[in-house]
Design an enzyme around this catalytic site. Structure first.
Site, PDB file in Angstrom:
ATOM      1  N   ARG A 102       1.059  -1.257  -0.190  1.00 26.31           N
ATOM      2  CA  ARG A 102      -0.075   0.051  -0.012  1.00 26.31           C
ATOM      3  C   ARG A 102       0.884   1.301   0.118  1.00 26.31           C
ATOM      4  NH1 ARG A 102      -5.348   1.346   3.378  1.00 26.31           N
ATOM      5  NH2 ARG A 102      -5.901   0.222   1.960  1.00 26.31           N
ATOM      6  N   HIS A 129      -7.601   0.973  -6.238  1.00 25.64           N
ATOM      7  CA  HIS A 129      -7.605   0.241  -5.201  1.00 25.64           C
ATOM      8  C   HIS A 129      -8.197  -1.258  -5.684  1.00 25.64           C
ATOM      9  CE1 HIS A 129      -7.953  -1.209  -1.153  1.00 25.64           C
ATOM     10  NE2 HIS A 129      -8.683  -0.226  -0.661  1.00 25.64           N
ATOM     11  N   GLN A 132      -9.960  -3.602  -2.939  1.00 24.38           N
ATOM     12  CA  GLN A 132     -11.455  -3.421  -2.628  1.00 24.38           C
ATOM     13  C   GLN A 132     -12.494  -3.455  -3.732  1.00 24.38           C
ATOM     14  OE1 GLN A 132     -12.081  -1.614   0.528  1.00 24.38           O
ATOM     15  NE2 GLN A 132     -14.215  -2.144  -0.434  1.00 24.38           N
ATOM     16  N   ASP A 219     -17.049   7.712  -1.660  1.00 26.47           N
ATOM     17  CA  ASP A 219     -16.149   7.703  -0.982  1.00 26.47           C
ATOM     18  C   ASP A 219     -15.704   8.914  -0.293  1.00 26.47           C
ATOM     19  OD1 ASP A 219     -13.284   6.558   0.144  1.00 26.47           O
ATOM     20  OD2 ASP A 219     -12.402   6.756  -1.898  1.00 26.47           O
ATOM     21  N   CYS A 260     -16.365   1.870   0.837  1.00 26.34           N
ATOM     22  CA  CYS A 260     -15.141   0.986   1.234  1.00 26.34           C
ATOM     23  C   CYS A 260     -14.682   1.189   2.472  1.00 26.34           C
ATOM     24  CB  CYS A 260     -13.969   1.431   0.116  1.00 26.34           C
ATOM     25  SG  CYS A 260     -13.529   3.063   0.415  1.00 26.34           S
ATOM     26  N   ARG A 288     -13.801  -8.391   1.743  1.00 25.33           N
ATOM     27  CA  ARG A 288     -12.275  -8.199   1.418  1.00 25.33           C
ATOM     28  C   ARG A 288     -11.679  -9.426   1.956  1.00 25.33           C
ATOM     29  NH1 ARG A 288     -10.082  -2.989   1.684  1.00 25.33           N
ATOM     30  NH2 ARG A 288      -8.274  -4.120   1.027  1.00 25.33           N
TER      31      ARG A 288
HETATM   32  N1  NVA Z   1      -9.781   7.020  -1.101  1.00 24.28           N
HETATM   33  C1  NVA Z   1      -9.726   6.370   0.050  1.00 24.28           C
HETATM   34  C2  NVA Z   1      -9.578   5.106   0.130  1.00 24.28           C
HETATM   35  C3  NVA Z   1      -9.610   4.564   1.528  1.00 24.28           C
HETATM   36  C4  NVA Z   1      -9.688   2.977   1.457  1.00 24.28           C
HETATM   37  C5  NVA Z   1      -8.008   6.668   0.348  1.00 24.28           C
HETATM   38  O1  NVA Z   1      -7.274   6.515  -0.560  1.00 24.28           O
HETATM   39  O2  NVA Z   1      -7.976   7.169   1.395  1.00 24.28           O
HETATM   40  N1   CP Z   2     -11.010   0.144   2.553  1.00 17.32           N
HETATM   41  C1   CP Z   2      -9.922  -0.075   3.010  1.00 17.32           C
HETATM   42  O1   CP Z   2      -8.975  -0.273   2.404  1.00 17.32           O
HETATM   43  O2   CP Z   2      -9.752   0.016   4.432  1.00 17.32           O
HETATM   44  P1   CP Z   2      -8.377   0.267   4.905  1.00 17.32           P
HETATM   45  O3   CP Z   2      -7.797   1.811   4.864  1.00 17.32           O
HETATM   46  O4   CP Z   2      -8.835   0.193   6.563  1.00 17.32           O
HETATM   47  O5   CP Z   2      -7.367  -1.110   4.773  1.00 17.32           O
END
Ligand code: NVA
Ligand code: CP
Length: 303
Positions: A102, A129, A132, A219, A260, A288
């Site tokens: 990540r 992502h 997800q 989101d 998500c 997930r």
């Molecule tokens: N768009 C959000 C998704 C988190 C799972 C982010 O990147 O913070």
């Molecule tokens: N939706 C998601 O990826 O959650 P986290 O940021 O908690 O991993």
């Protein structure tokens, strides 16, 4: 399929196979049927951003598959002190059977795949992502029985979630309609894909996007890494780019709501809509685990 880098790199058949395997693994999990398909294997999980769901579902999933997962935080790895990703990839490939990462730049994930010699799984970048969205597609299919021909609507920032949902939805035969404010559109690569691959529209008015929808996604307005833009984004999105009752009234009856998570109630979604669709939203979070186990088995199982 060697890696999971983005939804763009998956074919419709590969997505379908992952969803079918995810359903099977979920069934086995619910019925106490052991599936140690990655016995003795180790997944490294590199986190350069926070996580609840991704970390816990990968770690638990790997355990349930008979392997183990290592949590590798940016704060502790030499990568956080500037060791190049090309070197990290080659070193970690000598110890691990797979790597989930990540991070910020999509190019970092692509470089891991280029220089490493084990499967790489994208656990979120600024661009996309995919883990997800595989869980999202699994959840919609579970609730609706199919994906083909359904209308998916996304309201909000044209971010990593929007990018992956558009590609995933279109690849699975869904009509996709997105409402974003001007200057917050999805990535150009995604819009180019959408233009030539099925039924897609990008509009400014959320009510227009939601009309006739079977599932509405949203989101956060400011993603991880955009903390210093949060006030400006709030000014742009507030009062318009929200999943609320009025929006759902424009959708088809029985329209699902997906998020998500983490969610900001009162911003991109109202408390009332969130709580009245909490069953679907937490199914999505649960999935997930199952979808990622399917990804790991697909990429890492030794035949
Ligand atoms: N768009 C959000 C998704 C988190 C799972 C982010 O990147 O913070
Ligand atoms: N939706 C998601 O990826 O959650 P986290 O940021 O908690 O991993």
């Amino acid at each position: 399929m060697k890696h999971l880098l983005s939804m763009l790199s998956l074919s419709t058949e590969e997505i379908t196979d992952i969803l079918n395997l995810a359903d099977q693994l979920k069934y086995e999990n619910k019925h106490g049927i052991k599936h140690h398909r990655l016995e003795g294997q180790t997944l490294g999980m590199i986190f350069q951003k926070s996580s609840t769901r991704t970390r816990v579902s990968f770690e638990t999933g790997m355990y349930q598959l008979g392997g183990q997962a290592l949590f590798l935080s940016n704060r502790d790895l030499q990568i956080g002190r500037g060791e190049p990703v090309q070197d990290t990839a080659r070193v970690l490939s000598r110890y691990l059977d797979g790597i989930m990462i990540r991070t910020f730049e999509q190019s970092e994930v692509e470089n891991l795949a280029k220089y490493g010699s084990v499967p790489i799984i994208n656990g979120l970048t600024d661009f996309c992502h995919p883990c997800q969205v595989l869980a999202d597609l699994m959840t919609v299919r579970e609730h609706k029985g199919h994906l083909d021909g359904l209308k998916m609507c996304y309201i909000g920032d044209g971010n990593n979630m929007a990018n992956s949902l558009i590609v995933g939805g279109l690849k699975m035969g869904m009509t996709v309609s997105v409402a974003c404010p001007e200057n917050y559109d999805p990535d150009k690569k995604v819009l180019d894909f959408a233009e030539n691959n099925g039924s897609f529209s990008l509009v400014r008015n959320p009510l227009e996007a939601a009309r006739g929808a079977d599932v509405i996604f949203t989101d956060v307005w400011a993603s991880m890494g955009q903390e210093d833009e949060a006030a400006e984004r709030r000014r742009v999105f507030e009062g318009v780019y929200q999943v609320n009752r009025k929006l759902l009234d424009a959708a088809n009856s029985g329209c699902m709501v997906q998020h998500c998570l983490p969610a900001h109630r009162g911003e991109e979604i109202t408390e009332e809509v969130f709580e009245s669709h909490a069953g679907e939203i937490f199914d999505e979070a649960e999935n997930r685990l199952h979808a990622q186990k399917a990804v790991m088995v697909t990429l890492m199982e030794r035949k």
